[in-house]
Design an enzyme around this catalytic site. Structure first.
Site, PDB file in Angstrom:
ATOM      1  N   ARG A  46       0.860  -1.201   0.000  1.00 48.17           N
ATOM      2  CA  ARG A  46       0.000   0.000   0.000  1.00 48.17           C
ATOM      3  C   ARG A  46       0.886   1.237   0.000  1.00 48.17           C
ATOM      4  NH1 ARG A  46      -1.511   1.665   4.691  1.00 48.17           N
ATOM      5  NH2 ARG A  46      -2.235  -0.351   5.485  1.00 48.17           N
ATOM      6  N   TYR A  98     -16.919  16.718 -15.234  1.00 47.84           N
ATOM      7  CA  TYR A  98     -17.140  15.268 -15.300  1.00 47.84           C
ATOM      8  C   TYR A  98     -18.187  14.876 -14.242  1.00 47.84           C
ATOM      9  CZ  TYR A  98     -16.252  10.282 -15.028  1.00 47.84           C
ATOM     10  OH  TYR A  98     -16.398   8.921 -15.015  1.00 47.84           O
ATOM     11  N   ASP A 170      -7.730  18.799 -14.032  1.00 44.48           N
ATOM     12  CA  ASP A 170      -8.043  17.459 -14.534  1.00 44.48           C
ATOM     13  C   ASP A 170      -7.612  17.435 -15.995  1.00 44.48           C
ATOM     14  OD1 ASP A 170      -9.226  15.217 -15.688  1.00 44.48           O
ATOM     15  OD2 ASP A 170     -11.006  15.302 -14.404  1.00 44.48           O
ATOM     16  N   LYS A 195      -8.119   6.401 -19.236  1.00 42.55           N
ATOM     17  CA  LYS A 195      -8.419   6.915 -20.570  1.00 42.55           C
ATOM     18  C   LYS A 195      -7.174   6.881 -21.463  1.00 42.55           C
ATOM     19  CE  LYS A 195     -12.236   7.520 -18.308  1.00 42.55           C
ATOM     20  NZ  LYS A 195     -12.641   8.778 -17.697  1.00 42.55           N
TER      21      LYS A 195
HETATM   22  C1  LIG Z   1     -13.143   9.178 -16.422  1.00 40.08           C
HETATM   23  C2  LIG Z   1     -12.885  10.531 -15.872  1.00 40.08           C
HETATM   24  C3  LIG Z   1     -12.699  10.746 -14.508  1.00 40.08           C
HETATM   25  C4  LIG Z   1     -12.810   9.618 -13.496  1.00 40.08           C
HETATM   26  O1  LIG Z   1     -11.828   8.663 -13.659  1.00 40.08           O
HETATM   27  P1  LIG Z   1     -12.055   7.081 -13.318  1.00 40.08           P
HETATM   28  O2  LIG Z   1     -10.758   6.491 -13.709  1.00 40.08           O
HETATM   29  O3  LIG Z   1     -13.216   6.626 -14.120  1.00 40.08           O
HETATM   30  O4  LIG Z   1     -12.339   7.011 -11.863  1.00 40.08           O
HETATM   31  C5  LIG Z   1     -12.429  12.033 -14.083  1.00 40.08           C
HETATM   32  N1  LIG Z   1     -12.348  13.070 -14.953  1.00 40.08           N
HETATM   33  C6  LIG Z   1     -12.526  12.893 -16.273  1.00 40.08           C
HETATM   34  C7  LIG Z   1     -12.435  14.057 -17.175  1.00 40.08           C
HETATM   35  C8  LIG Z   1     -12.810  11.636 -16.778  1.00 40.08           C
HETATM   36  O5  LIG Z   1     -12.999  11.473 -18.089  1.00 40.08           O
END
Ligand SMILES: *Cc1c(COP(=O)(O)O)cnc(C)c1O
Length: 381
Positions: A46, A98, A170, A195
């Site tokens: 962890r 998001y 983000d 992503k």
């Molecule tokens: C998918 C996404 C998230 C969340 O991420 P996860 O890996 O699904 O928890 C946050 N911000 C954006 C812009 C996203 O596309």
């Protein structure tokens, strides 16, 4: 080192025990110690794991940052950021956000006494108007999901720092190949690694990258205390995915350009939201802070109703109807009923998420095939 070289080499070295060129999957929870406190830098997975650490160093390098931290998901990474705050603190966030982040803010952290304000971020004055002496964090998503608004990161960094706030970005939609927010003045970058960084739709993971050592220490403490870390197998898969990030992003951007052009010229299509189009309202900011414009786009139909949008997303054959984005394969989605279903209709329509809005994550297939698929799906509307 430049970007492609870092994608392939940063954070990774041949395994010292065997010479294996790929970082091994250290599938272990614990590490044998020679004596009390005498170990090789790892005590418990962890707290630290060599496969995860290689990835954390690689991602930090790609963002021109000093410290990287990987989490079990993008949401777990954002959760760690909000845990920097205390009850009574306030956050000013992008309104076109998001859906999962909106849900985490309003349904989890609001009840712990943290207050969130949502605003458009094209005007620095408008953002400053939401800030008071309790504001600690400005949260920016750019390009935004799903409207592809582009926010001027440098301008937001100036507002944040004038008020002693941290600026978090983000950077999921852009990926580090298209945009490096730390270089533009941000204090903290978050990625849904799920992503573009992973890139192959086979891992859920999140990451944070920062430059400030004290901030990194606080985040490592939260990462280790809350424990939402990613596993070594997933870290390995992402290390593998990242090696082609630059190649994939080039192709995503190329295909994005071709498809945005096609949609713009189609009679059934009303608006196309892709920051690379000169007509895009924030094209100038995008051209300044991004290297290219990627494969994410949204469009609306002239027939602005749910049934017509449903017809399009069900007719496509090559695009798959699915949540998520950023993989090699093209996806199609309907934000109003999928990713943004947890945002009230009135709220989402204010930001442009109308019933006919369709979002594309354009993959790295041949653009001609993708266009032919959209053409047959839009025919006769
Ligand atoms: C998918 C996404 C998230 C969340 O991420 P996860 O890996 O699904 O928890 C946050 N911000 C954006 C812009 C996203 O596309």
């Amino acid at each position: 080192m430049k970007f492609a070289t870092k994608a392939i080499h940063a954070g990774v070295a041949p395994d010292s025990a065997t010479g294996a060129i790929m970082t091994p999957i250290y599938q272990t929870s614990t590490y044998v110690q020679e004596g009390i406190g005498k170990h090789k830098g790892f005590e418990y997975s962890r707290t630290g794991n060599p496969t995860r650490q290689a990835l954390e160093q690689n991602l930090a390098a790609l963002e021109n940052g000093r410290f990287g931290l990987c989490f079990a998901s993008g949401m777990a990474a954002i959760d760690a950021v909000v845990k920097l705050l205390e009850p009574g603190d306030e956050v000013v966030s992008t309104n076109d956000l998001y859906g999962g982040t909106y849900r985490l803010y309003t349904q989890i952290f609001a009840k712990y006494g943290i207050k969130f304000h949502f605003t458009g971020m094209h005007d620095a004055q408008q953002v400053a108007a939401q800030i008071n002496d309790k504001t600690r964090l400005i949260w920016v998503e750019t390009p935004t999901n799903p409207m592809l608004n582009v926010i001027d990161i440098r301008a937001m960094a100036e507002v944040a720092h004038a008020h002693n706030c941290l600026l978090g970005v983000d950077n999921t939609f852009a990926s580090p190949y298209l945009q490096n927010p730390l270089d533009l003045g941000a204090d903290l970058i978050m990625h849904s690694v799920t992503k573009y960084l992973g890139g192959h739709s086979d891992v859920v993971m999140g990451a944070l990258v920062v430059n400030d050592e004290a901030l990194a220490e606080k985040l490592y403490f939260i990462q280790n205390s809350s424990g939402a870390v990613c596993g070594p197998m997933d870290s390995f898969l992402v290390l593998r995915g990242v090696k082609t990030l630059h190649l994939r992003m080039q192709r995503h951007s190329e295909n994005g350009r071709a498809i945005a052009g096609f949609l713009q010229g189609h009679q059934a299509v009303d608006k196309v939201y892709w920051p690379g189009l000169p007509e895009h309202p924030n094209h100038e900011v995008a051209a300044r802070q991004m290297r290219d414009f990627g494969g994410m786009m949204s469009f609306t139909l002239k027939k602005n109703d749910l049934a017509t949008a449903m017809q399009v997303v069900e007719r496509v054959k090559l695009f798959s109807l699915a949540e998520s984005l950023g993989g090699v394969e093209s996806l199609i989605g309907h934000p109003a009923s999928m990713t943004h279903a947890s945002i009230p209709k009135e709220e989402r329509e204010k930001t442009g998420v109308v019933d006919s809005l369709i979002r594309l994550s354009v993959g790295v297939e041949d653009a001609e095939d993708l266009i032919a698929d959209l053409e047959q799906a839009l025919a006769g509307l």
